[in-house]
Structures are given as C-alpha cells and as structure tokens.
Design a protein around this motif. Structure first.
Motif, PDB file in Angstrom:
ATOM      1  N   GLY A  67      11.559   8.367 -42.835  1.00 36.86           N
ATOM      2  CA  GLY A  67      10.839   7.107 -42.726  1.00 36.86           C
ATOM      3  C   GLY A  67      11.656   5.886 -43.125  1.00 36.86           C
ATOM      4  N   ASP A  68      12.936   6.079 -43.466  1.00 33.60           N
ATOM      5  CA  ASP A  68      13.799   4.977 -43.888  1.00 33.60           C
ATOM      6  C   ASP A  68      14.521   4.398 -42.674  1.00 33.60           C
ATOM      7  OD1 ASP A  68      15.553   3.225 -45.028  1.00 33.60           O
ATOM      8  OD2 ASP A  68      16.371   4.641 -46.496  1.00 33.60           O
ATOM      9  N   LYS A  69      14.174   3.185 -42.302  1.00 35.85           N
ATOM     10  CA  LYS A  69      14.749   2.579 -41.105  1.00 35.85           C
ATOM     11  C   LYS A  69      16.233   2.303 -41.263  1.00 35.85           C
ATOM     12  CE  LYS A  69      10.368   0.457 -39.749  1.00 35.85           C
ATOM     13  NZ  LYS A  69       9.661  -0.795 -39.417  1.00 35.85           N
ATOM     14  N   ALA A  70      16.728   2.253 -42.514  1.00 36.63           N
ATOM     15  CA  ALA A  70      18.144   1.966 -42.740  1.00 36.63           C
ATOM     16  C   ALA A  70      19.001   3.225 -42.611  1.00 36.63           C
ATOM     17  CB  ALA A  70      18.329   1.344 -44.126  1.00 36.63           C
ATOM     18  N   ARG A  71      18.396   4.383 -42.566  1.00 31.44           N
ATOM     19  CA  ARG A  71      19.147   5.637 -42.490  1.00 31.44           C
ATOM     20  C   ARG A  71      18.990   6.272 -41.118  1.00 31.44           C
ATOM     21  NH1 ARG A  71      18.297   9.665 -47.343  1.00 31.44           N
ATOM     22  NH2 ARG A  71      19.935  10.641 -46.091  1.00 31.44           N
ATOM     23  N   LYS A  72      19.920   7.137 -40.816  1.00 34.35           N
ATOM     24  CA  LYS A  72      19.852   7.923 -39.589  1.00 34.35           C
ATOM     25  C   LYS A  72      19.678   9.378 -39.978  1.00 34.35           C
ATOM     26  CE  LYS A  72      22.822   4.953 -36.751  1.00 34.35           C
ATOM     27  NZ  LYS A  72      24.069   4.908 -35.946  1.00 34.35           N
ATOM     28  N   PRO A  73      18.447   9.875 -39.952  1.00 35.64           N
ATOM     29  CA  PRO A  73      18.249  11.274 -40.337  1.00 35.64           C
ATOM     30  C   PRO A  73      18.989  12.211 -39.392  1.00 35.64           C
ATOM     31  CG  PRO A  73      16.263  10.368 -39.348  1.00 35.64           C
ATOM     32  CD  PRO A  73      17.198   9.226 -39.564  1.00 35.64           C
ATOM     33  N   ARG A  74      19.416  13.327 -39.945  1.00 35.57           N
ATOM     34  CA  ARG A  74      20.122  14.331 -39.156  1.00 35.57           C
ATOM     35  C   ARG A  74      19.213  14.866 -38.062  1.00 35.57           C
ATOM     36  NH1 ARG A  74      20.800  20.020 -39.708  1.00 35.57           N
ATOM     37  NH2 ARG A  74      19.405  19.941 -41.528  1.00 35.57           N
ATOM     38  N   ILE A  75      19.779  15.115 -36.888  1.00 31.65           N
ATOM     39  CA  ILE A  75      19.028  15.706 -35.779  1.00 31.65           C
ATOM     40  C   ILE A  75      19.669  17.034 -35.405  1.00 31.65           C
ATOM     41  CG2 ILE A  75      18.229  13.492 -34.853  1.00 31.65           C
ATOM     42  CD1 ILE A  75      20.464  13.722 -32.739  1.00 31.65           C
ATOM     43  N   LEU A  76      18.869  17.916 -34.839  1.00 37.30           N
ATOM     44  CA  LEU A  76      19.407  19.176 -34.340  1.00 37.30           C
ATOM     45  C   LEU A  76      20.219  18.906 -33.078  1.00 37.30           C
ATOM     46  CD1 LEU A  76      16.283  21.461 -34.888  1.00 37.30           C
ATOM     47  CD2 LEU A  76      18.330  21.270 -36.310  1.00 37.30           C
ATOM     48  N   PRO A  77      21.353  19.589 -32.917  1.00 36.47           N
ATOM     49  CA  PRO A  77      22.275  19.232 -31.831  1.00 36.47           C
ATOM     50  C   PRO A  77      21.761  19.507 -30.430  1.00 36.47           C
ATOM     51  CG  PRO A  77      23.034  21.189 -32.996  1.00 36.47           C
ATOM     52  CD  PRO A  77      21.894  20.638 -33.789  1.00 36.47           C
ATOM     53  N   VAL A  78      20.857  20.467 -30.257  1.00 37.69           N
ATOM     54  CA  VAL A  78      20.303  20.742 -28.931  1.00 37.69           C
ATOM     55  C   VAL A  78      18.971  20.014 -28.795  1.00 37.69           C
ATOM     56  CG1 VAL A  78      19.471  22.519 -27.333  1.00 37.69           C
ATOM     57  CG2 VAL A  78      21.457  22.975 -28.791  1.00 37.69           C
ATOM     58  N   LEU A  79      18.861  19.210 -27.751  1.00 35.35           N
ATOM     59  CA  LEU A  79      17.652  18.411 -27.555  1.00 35.35           C
ATOM     60  C   LEU A  79      17.141  18.555 -26.127  1.00 35.35           C
ATOM     61  CD1 LEU A  79      18.795  15.872 -25.758  1.00 35.35           C
ATOM     62  CD2 LEU A  79      19.454  14.957 -27.968  1.00 35.35           C
ATOM     63  N   GLY A  80      15.936  18.059 -25.914  1.00 32.90           N
ATOM     64  CA  GLY A  80      15.364  18.019 -24.582  1.00 32.90           C
ATOM     65  C   GLY A  80      15.568  16.638 -23.984  1.00 32.90           C
ATOM     66  N   ALA A  81      16.180  16.578 -22.815  1.00 31.32           N
ATOM     67  CA  ALA A  81      16.382  15.309 -22.115  1.00 31.32           C
ATOM     68  C   ALA A  81      15.389  15.231 -20.970  1.00 31.32           C
ATOM     69  CB  ALA A  81      17.813  15.203 -21.592  1.00 31.32           C
ATOM     70  N   GLY A  82      14.776  14.061 -20.814  1.00 36.88           N
ATOM     71  CA  GLY A  82      13.739  13.942 -19.792  1.00 36.88           C
ATOM     72  C   GLY A  82      13.570  12.524 -19.295  1.00 36.88           C
ATOM     73  N   VAL A  83      12.440  12.290 -18.685  1.00 39.50           N
ATOM     74  CA  VAL A  83      12.162  10.992 -18.070  1.00 39.50           C
ATOM     75  C   VAL A  83      10.801  10.480 -18.533  1.00 39.50           C
ATOM     76  CG1 VAL A  83      13.549  11.482 -16.027  1.00 39.50           C
ATOM     77  CG2 VAL A  83      11.110  12.072 -16.031  1.00 39.50           C
ATOM     78  N   LEU A  84      10.648   9.188 -18.460  1.00 39.32           N
ATOM     79  CA  LEU A  84       9.350   8.576 -18.731  1.00 39.32           C
ATOM     80  C   LEU A  84       8.444   8.824 -17.529  1.00 39.32           C
ATOM     81  CD1 LEU A  84      10.316   5.139 -20.321  1.00 39.32           C
ATOM     82  CD2 LEU A  84       9.172   7.052 -21.467  1.00 39.32           C
ATOM     83  N   ALA A  85       7.462   9.682 -17.713  1.00 35.95           N
ATOM     84  CA  ALA A  85       6.543   9.980 -16.612  1.00 35.95           C
ATOM     85  C   ALA A  85       5.426   8.946 -16.525  1.00 35.95           C
ATOM     86  CB  ALA A  85       5.946  11.373 -16.794  1.00 35.95           C
ATOM     87  N   ARG A  86       5.096   8.336 -17.659  1.00 32.62           N
ATOM     88  CA  ARG A  86       4.034   7.326 -17.666  1.00 32.62           C
ATOM     89  C   ARG A  86       4.199   6.416 -18.882  1.00 32.62           C
ATOM     90  NH1 ARG A  86      -0.368  10.366 -17.932  1.00 32.62           N
ATOM     91  NH2 ARG A  86      -0.885   9.954 -20.104  1.00 32.62           N
ATOM     92  N   VAL A  87       3.930   5.147 -18.693  1.00 29.99           N
ATOM     93  CA  VAL A  87       3.962   4.182 -19.791  1.00 29.99           C
ATOM     94  C   VAL A  87       2.688   3.344 -19.729  1.00 29.99           C
ATOM     95  CG1 VAL A  87       5.149   2.240 -20.845  1.00 29.99           C
ATOM     96  CG2 VAL A  87       6.480   4.073 -19.779  1.00 29.99           C
ATOM     97  N   GLU A  88       1.924   3.371 -20.813  1.00 29.98           N
ATOM     98  CA  GLU A  88       0.714   2.553 -20.923  1.00 29.98           C
ATOM     99  C   GLU A  88       0.943   1.528 -22.031  1.00 29.98           C
ATOM    100  OE1 GLU A  88      -3.991   2.903 -22.272  1.00 29.98           O
ATOM    101  OE2 GLU A  88      -2.655   4.644 -22.427  1.00 29.98           O
ATOM    102  N   ARG A  89       1.130   0.298 -21.647  1.00 28.14           N
ATOM    103  CA  ARG A  89       1.402  -0.756 -22.621  1.00 28.14           C
ATOM    104  C   ARG A  89       0.086  -1.288 -23.204  1.00 28.14           C
ATOM    105  NH1 ARG A  89       6.671  -1.426 -22.223  1.00 28.14           N
ATOM    106  NH2 ARG A  89       7.697  -1.071 -20.208  1.00 28.14           N
ATOM    107  N   LEU A  90       0.079  -1.479 -24.508  1.00 29.78           N
ATOM    108  CA  LEU A  90      -1.100  -1.982 -25.204  1.00 29.78           C
ATOM    109  C   LEU A  90      -0.916  -3.468 -25.518  1.00 29.78           C
ATOM    110  CD1 LEU A  90      -1.615   1.051 -27.609  1.00 29.78           C
ATOM    111  CD2 LEU A  90      -2.670   0.646 -25.379  1.00 29.78           C
TER     112      LEU A  90
END
Length: 392
Positions: A67-90
């Motif tokens: 939750g610390d915006k100043a830090r970059k938490p570690r991420i797992l090296p394998v991720l899912g890459a995808g596309v924005l299928a839908r965007v609903e702006r509020l």
C-alpha cells in the motif's frame, strides 16, 4: 485470438503492469477490476488511447509495502498479459474495467519510467505440447461435463458452454482453471506451468473433488430445509485435502505408462445450509446438510453436537480415474455451540444453543465398480478432507 496475440506480443518490450496481490490472469479468462488510484487511472487512460495492452502481475503473499505508493513491491516474474476488453468510466474519474488474458509472459527487467505506473520488458512463454495432450483434454472435458450434469446450476451451464468452445488442450486447461480454481497460489502455479499435459493434470485434480462432492446427489434440489425442519444457519464450508491411507493416486497414464499424481486437490469453499428437526420415527434430534443441487444428507444429532452423514454412489463415470467407480462418502463432525450447553431441539424444531461453527472430516472411499476396466488409479483408495464451516 491470433490478432490479439500478435497485438500483445508487440507491446511486451514496454508492457505497462498492474501489480495486485492475489490476482492471477490466465489466458482466455477475464478479470473485472475497479480502478481508483491516480497512477492506475493514468494507466487505463493511456492503454485506452493506445493498443489497450497491459499485464496483471501478482504480488506474492506477505510482501511488504503493497500500500506504499513510494515503494515498488516485488512481483512474481511470470504474469498474465492481456487486453482491455471493456472500460466503464465513472463520473469521479474512477473506472470499472474488464481485462481479458491473452498469453503468459516472463518479466526480463523493469524499465525506469517517467510514468506513474510501472513498465517492464517481458517475453512471451510458449506452451509445451505433447502427443498425449488431446487424450488428457478429452478426459478433463468429460469430467467437467459430468460435473455440470450433476450440479445443474446456471454457473455450471455457463462452464459447460465455455468448455464446449475451447478447441485446444491448452485453452481448455486455462479456461477451466479460471472458472474453478480460486486459490491464488494454485492459479499462479497453473500460469507458470508451460507443459500442457501437466497443466491439464493439475486442473483435473482441482475439478475431481468438486465432482466427488456432487455425485452423491444426481438429482437437482434447492438448498432448502425439508418439511418439518427449520434452518440452523448458513455456513461457508471449506475442505482441505489431507493425507490418508491408501491415498488415491493416479498410477498409470492413458497410454499405459507409469504415473504418480494426485487424484484431487483442495476444492473451493461451498455454501451450505444446516437444518434441524425431530425424527419422525422417535422424535429425536435430526440435523440435515442442505446444499444447492445436492441430495439432502441427514444424521441423528448427539447431545455433544456430533453427527455422521453417509451417502453411496455407484457406477460413477467421468473421474480422473478413467473407469466407473463406486464412492462411499462419510462426513463426521461436530456442531460447536455459540454458548455452552448440550445440543437439543427447541419448541419450533430449531437447535439450542445456536450453532457457531462446524468442524470435522469428509472421507470419499473409492472402489472399482463391478466389471469396471481401464482404471488409472490405485483403487480401492481414499480421499480425506479436513472440514471447516464458518457461519455466514
């Protein structure tokens, strides 16, 4: 899908990522997200104006600084890459988005970036296919269709449609995993498994316990209390696979080769209703276990809250064992009262004291149906689960 794959691959050298704890995006699956942080609002805006490609990266459990915006938490090296299928702006700048997974990717390095969100260089991870994939996929497809037939719910009907549309073994494994596996660690393991055969086997092990739970009740019933009884509470029932002897194992492959694999994994949490009422025969207390689209289980209830539910199913097909099996399911446990006191029926048939929680064990004893052949498991064998029920 081919055009989407090429579109995503083109963006992998500078892939914007959305790091999240407990979220794993599998190819062919969709994940809804509510975006409220300014940096991720910017990410969604930039993606929407560009090719619409992003990665969902999983933050490991226990990682500090999430939750610390100043830090970059570690991420797992394998991720899912995808596309924005839908965007609903509020109106207030937030948005609801739907991300569709396209491929697996491994992070090679992270870019220094002036953007408020993170950018990585990633490479696509190809599937490792084998000749046995088609047969294993057919086995998983039969198991899922058998599960859907036993459950007969709107969710299972939707799952059957998804499975029917999956043409490739790799696609089948991913969409079924996305539908039935909730545990983030297990989903990440599926994401990191490049061998299609091993992926199919892992998914079968996740589906099998759901099927075993469903086969004790082929008829469709609602999760309502029977006539003459009243609800004692709604509970979330969790099952954790435990060692047992002999533990059910897959000991042979479809082509006759040796194997050593689990028959089942820990299933998802299930909603159940406990009911109570007098036994029509002698007036003693009876407790019922009611699960939507399952047959009703009943047991005498002891003053100390102990119960035993027993059901038997014969000639069950569609399991990972590949042959017709008989399953005797025994659920033993105890109802923990909210206040001290022996369990008894009140004037309306309800339990007093009220039930606070449920604990116990579920054992599925599997054996070959008479005349059954082609078994891949070490039958007869057992599947044992620790059972925990928390009140909703």
């Amino acid at each position: 899908m081919t055009s989407e794959i090429e579109r995503v691959k083109a963006e992998l050298p500078r892939l914007p990522i959305f790091p999240l704890p407990g979220i794993v995006l599998l190819p062919g699956t969709q994940i809804p997200l509510h975006v409220f942080e300014p940096r991720y609002r910017r990410l969604v805006r930039d993606c929407s104006r560009g090719p619409g490609v992003l990665g969902l990266a999983s933050i490991p459990e226990g990682e500090e600084g999430v939750g610390d915006k100043a830090r970059k938490p570690r991420i797992l090296p394998v991720l899912g890459a995808g596309v924005l299928a839908r965007v609903e702006r509020l109106p207030d700048g937030r948005s609801n988005i739907l991300v569709r997974g396209v491929l697996r990717a491994r992070v090679e390095r992270e870019h220094e970036s002036a953007e408020p969100y993170r950018l990585v260089e990633a490479v696509a991870l190809p599937d490792e296919s084998a000749d046995a994939d088609a047969a294993r996929a057919d086995s998983l497809r039969r198991l899922v269709f058998a599960l859907c037939t036993a459950q007969r719910t709107s969710a299972s009907a939707a799952l059957a449609q998804i499975v029917g549309r999956a043409s490739l073994p790799s696609e089948l494994a991913d969409v079924v995993a996305g539908a039935v596996i909730e545990d983030p660690y297990e989903r990440q393991t599926i994401l990191e498994t490049l061998s299609v055969s091993r992926r199919l086997i892992r998914v079968e092990r996740a589906v099998s316990p759901l099927f075993f739970l469903a086969t004790g009740c082929p008829e469709s019933l609602s999760a309502s209390c029977p006539t003459g009884s009243v609800a004692a509470g709604n509970f979330n029932l969790g099952l954790a696979l435990q060692p047992s002897s002999p533990q059910c194992r897959v000991i042979q492959t479809l082509d006759g080769g040796p194997a050593d694999g689990d028959v089942a994994a820990t299933p998802s949490t299930q909603a159940v209703t406990l009911c109570s009422g007098p036994d029509p025969a002698d007036g003693g207390p009876i407790v019922y276990l009611a699960v939507q689209n399952r047959s009703l289980r009943q047991s005498p209830l002891a003053p100390d809250g102990n119960f035993t539910f027993t059901t038997t199913s014969t000639n069950v097909t569609g399991t990972v064992c590949n042959c017709p099996v008989d399953i005797q399911e025994t659920i033993t446990g105890v109802l923990a009262p909210a206040t001290p006191g022996a369990s008894q029926l009140g004037p309306d048939g309800g339990l007093t004291p009220a039930v606070a929680s449920v604990s116990g064990a579920l054992v599925d004893a599997l054996s070959v149906t008479t005349g059954g052949t082609g078994c891949l498991c070490n039958l007869p064998c057992n599947l044992t689960y620790q059972l925990t029920g928390t009140r909703q």
